[in-house]
Structures are given as C-alpha cells and as structure tokens.
Design a protein around this motif. Structure first.
Motif, PDB file in Angstrom:
ATOM      1  N   THR A 181       0.851  -1.196   0.000  1.00  0.00           N
ATOM      2  CA  THR A 181       0.000   0.000   0.000  1.00  0.00           C
ATOM      3  C   THR A 181       0.884   1.242   0.000  1.00  0.00           C
ATOM      4  O   THR A 181       2.061   1.179   0.340  1.00  0.00           O
ATOM      5  CB  THR A 181      -0.939   0.016   1.232  1.00  0.00           C
ATOM      6  OG1 THR A 181      -0.141  -0.133   2.404  1.00  0.00           O
ATOM      7  CG2 THR A 181      -1.989  -1.075   1.133  1.00  0.00           C
ATOM      8  N   VAL A 236      -4.947   0.539  -3.523  1.00  0.00           N
ATOM      9  CA  VAL A 236      -3.603   0.397  -2.942  1.00  0.00           C
ATOM     10  C   VAL A 236      -3.223   1.592  -2.067  1.00  0.00           C
ATOM     11  O   VAL A 236      -2.083   1.688  -1.603  1.00  0.00           O
ATOM     12  CB  VAL A 236      -2.518   0.170  -4.032  1.00  0.00           C
ATOM     13  CG1 VAL A 236      -2.780  -1.137  -4.777  1.00  0.00           C
ATOM     14  CG2 VAL A 236      -2.450   1.345  -5.006  1.00  0.00           C
ATOM     15  N   LYS A 251      -3.150   3.769   1.301  1.00  0.00           N
ATOM     16  CA  LYS A 251      -3.344   3.623   2.754  1.00  0.00           C
ATOM     17  C   LYS A 251      -4.470   4.549   3.204  1.00  0.00           C
ATOM     18  O   LYS A 251      -4.794   5.519   2.482  1.00  0.00           O
ATOM     19  CB  LYS A 251      -2.077   4.083   3.483  1.00  0.00           C
ATOM     20  CG  LYS A 251      -0.855   3.246   3.269  1.00  0.00           C
ATOM     21  CD  LYS A 251       0.290   3.892   4.063  1.00  0.00           C
ATOM     22  CE  LYS A 251       1.587   3.186   3.797  1.00  0.00           C
ATOM     23  NZ  LYS A 251       2.722   3.870   4.449  1.00  0.00           N
TER      24      LYS A 251
END
Ligand SMILES: NC(=O)c1ccc[n+]([C@@H]2O[C@H](COP(=O)([O-])OP(=O)(O)OC[C@H]3O[C@@H](n4cnc5c(N)ncnc54)[C@H](OP(=O)(O)O)[C@@H]3O)[C@@H](O)[C@H]2O)c1
Length: 354
Positions: free
Chosen positions: A236, A255, A257
């Motif tokens: 991520t 992907v 965060k």
C-alpha cells in the motif's frame, strides 16, 4: 537573465533570411506524413514579446494528438476542435516545449536580452517546431540550465512542470511510499526524480523495457504492468500518481493507505465524478488538477537540474525533416525517454552546445 536598459526598438541578431524561415507545418489533420518542412514568414515580436530562435523542441503526445485530432480522453473533443480549427488546423506550426536563444526583444521587454539561452513553454500559441517563434515575454520561459544541451533542456518543461505540480500537491514527506503508474513517460520520469529528491520511496509501474532506466533514475521497486497487476502486489502507498489515461480508478484507490492521496494526470469524465465521491465519503483524497506550468516552477526545475537532482532523458534527436518519424516513435511508444526535434539547419541545431 540579462536586462536591456533603455532600448527603444526591437533588437535583432542576424539570421539567414530576413523574411522566410523553415518550420515543420501541417495544413490538415492526419497521420504523421502530414508534417512537412516549409518556408514560412518569419514571425515579428510585438512590444511585449520575445523572438526565440528555437534550437530544439520535444515531440510530445499532445503534438501527436493535435496533429491527428485523436485523443485518449474524449470529453473535450468538441470545444477543442472549435478552438484549434474545425476543418483544418488554425495554427499550422505545432510544438509546445522548446529550448533556444533570444533573437530579438520587443521594446517593453526587460526580462530578456538578445543572446540569452532559454527553455520553456509556447502555451496555446505553440510554434516551437519553427526556426523562430514570437512569444509573450510573460510566458513560462527561463534561462536554460547551464549544464544541459539544447536537446536535453527541451525535454524538461513538459514532464518537469507537470511532475513538479503534482509532487507539490501531494505534499510528500521523507519516507512516504509513492507509486507512479506510467513512470516511464515524460511526466513519470521527472516525477520519479522529484519524489526521490523529496525523500520518498518510489515504486515505478511501466513496461519491462523501461525498468533499467527507471532504476537508474532512483526507483526503489519496479512493476512490469504487462506481467503483474500492481493492485495485487500486496503493497500500500501514501501517494499514487496515475499517468495512464485508461487505468483502473478502483485499482489505484485500492492500494492507497488510509489518508492516502491519489492524483490523475489524464482523467476521464467518470474519474472526475468519482474523485468527488472519494473526497466526500472516504478517508482518502483524489485530485485531477491540471498543471498551470508557472514561471516559478520552471525556475525551480532549473535550480534542481543545476544542483544535479534532475537529469533529462532523451531517447533520440531527429532533424526537422524527420518530424513524421518523431511522431511515429511517440505514438507507438517506441522510445525510452523523450524524442527531440533539432530545429534549424543540422549544423546550427546546437545539440552539443551547453
Ligand atoms: N494534468 C496535466 O496537466 C497534464 C499535462 C500534460 C499531460 N497530461 C497527461 O498525463 C499523461 C502522462 O503524460 P506523459 O507525457 O508522461 O505520457 P507518456 O510519455 O505517454 O507516458 C505514459 C507512460 O505510461 C506507460 N503506460 C502505458 N500503459 C500503461 C499501463 N497500463 N500501466 C502502466 N504504464 C503504462 C507508457 O508506456 P508504454 O505505452 O510504452 O507501455 C508510458 O511510459 C498523459 O495521458 C497526458 O495526456 C496531463
């Protein structure tokens, strides 16, 4: 940049002909072969303009799109067609990003002096595919980096200005994990170098042929999009830069965060709408802001280049007569870096000049 004190008229440096100069022109939309080298009237600068003797111009995706009037994102087709010419191109000389020398200045211009080596953007005027271009002195034009040839410098403004714009918007902190989708293109190669200089850890996504170049430029990881889906790589990111016109918005967001930032360089209408929903209803942010390409950004790029933080990646230089081949290389992506047209007679193009 040198200043000119108290001049009353346009100052000129000599050129081969007073009236006619060479330019790569196109008079109809179509394939690369519509580009031809022709004699055109030498432009004359207005009071607040500079005349630039162009030495090199990057052959860009936008030039190819305008030449063929074919775009990867179609929502602006009609307004753009009305703006650039319905039945034929209104401006016959393409070229938005260049390097060259100041050949003359209008009487109100104080920022430049004849003989200054410069690089920059020709904006909506275009015209950098011609030996001479008259542009407002207020355009994004700055002193050419002292440590670059004309060809190298011409390859900087498009990718560099757009990349710097996005990297600043992303507010990258040292240690941030950044994914650049389409890292091997004009914007991506500059974005990678700028993100690295800001202390980011960068994952570059492009095809295998560009891996070695991207690793040389500082990529910490490389993903070959023809072999692997970055959304399934199990990593991520704090920031995703998406420079691929038809990529999956969902994959890019997946992907990120929590609190991560997504930026699109070439958004489809659907992506524009979805960014609003992402910003409203999730803990991630999404943006498709278009770059303004400012003078301050160009000066910053020059400083970064002279400090050795950014290098220019030129795949090939070609003379004006090979403009169709230059466009073919850009359109078919048979390139590893920028394709640069050397403008002027071969012995005058000054590729070696720093
Ligand atoms: N927002 C703005 O202000 C602004 C300004 C200028 C340009 N743009 C747009 O921003 C985008 C990037 O511009 P650019 O000049 O950097 O374009 P570019 O030089 O064509 O770069 C695109 C890169 O993406 C790679 N690529 C293609 N398909 C891919 C995929 N599925 N996954 C990963 N990589 C892929 C291409 O490689 P291969 O095709 O060789 O595989 C190429 O290296 C363009 O769409 C352009 O129109 C936006």
């Amino acid at each position: 940049m040198g200043r000119i004190a108290g001049h009353l008229s346009v100052h000129m440096i000599p050129c081969r002909s007073n009236k006619h100069v060479k330019a790569i022109t196109y008079t109809r939309y179509g394939p690369p072969e519509v580009l031809q080298v022709n004699d055109v009237d030498k432009p004359a600068p207005g009071d607040d303009e500079v005349l630039i003797r162009v030495r090199a111009a990057e052959a860009t995706k936008s030039d190819c799109e305008l030449r063929g009037f074919r775009f990867s994102v179609n929502w602006f087709w009609l307004p753009l067609r009305i703006a650039v010419g319905v039945t034929r191109p209104r401006r016959e000389i393409l070229g938005g990003y260049f390097s060259g020398e100041i050949a003359a200045v209008g009487k109100d211009v104080t920022r430049f002096a004849v003989g200054d080596a410069v690089f920059g953007t020709a904006g909506l005027r275009m015209g950098a595919y011609g030996e001479f271009a008259a542009l407002p002195a207020a355009y994004t034009i700055a002193a050419k980096p002292a440590n670059m040839s004309f060809a190298e410098a011409a390859a900087v403004p498009l990718g560099g200005l757009n990349a710097l714009h996005f990297m600043r918007l992303a507010k990258i902190s040292p240690g941030d994990r950044v994914l650049i989708n389409g890292a091997g293109g004009s914007i991506g190669t500059h974005g990678l170098q700028i993100a690295k200089s800001m202390g980011a850890e960068v994952t570059a996504v492009d095809k295998a042929e560009k891996a070695a170049m991207l690793e040389r430029l500082g990529a910490d990881r490389f993903i070959d999009y023809q072999q692997e889906d970055f959304a399934r790589a199990g990593r991520t990111f704090d920031v995703v830069f998406d420079m691929v016109a038809r990529s999956s918005y969902r994959a890019c967001l997946s992907v990120l965060k929590p609190g991560g930032r997504y930026f699109s360089g070439n958004p489809r209408l659907s992506v524009m709408l979805r960014t609003a929903l992402t910003n409203r209803f999730t803990d991630k942010s999404a943006s498709f802001a278009f770059a303004k390409e400012t003078m301050e950004e160009l000066e910053t790029l020059r400083e970064m280049i002279e400090e050795g933080r950014i290098v220019s990646i030129v795949d090939r230089t070609l003379p004006m007569s090979e403009a169709p081949e230059a466009h073919r290389l850009v359109e078919t992506e048979k390139r590893n870096g920028a394709i640069v047209l050397l403008i002027g007679e071969p012995d005058e193009a000054g590729e070696e000049s720093k």
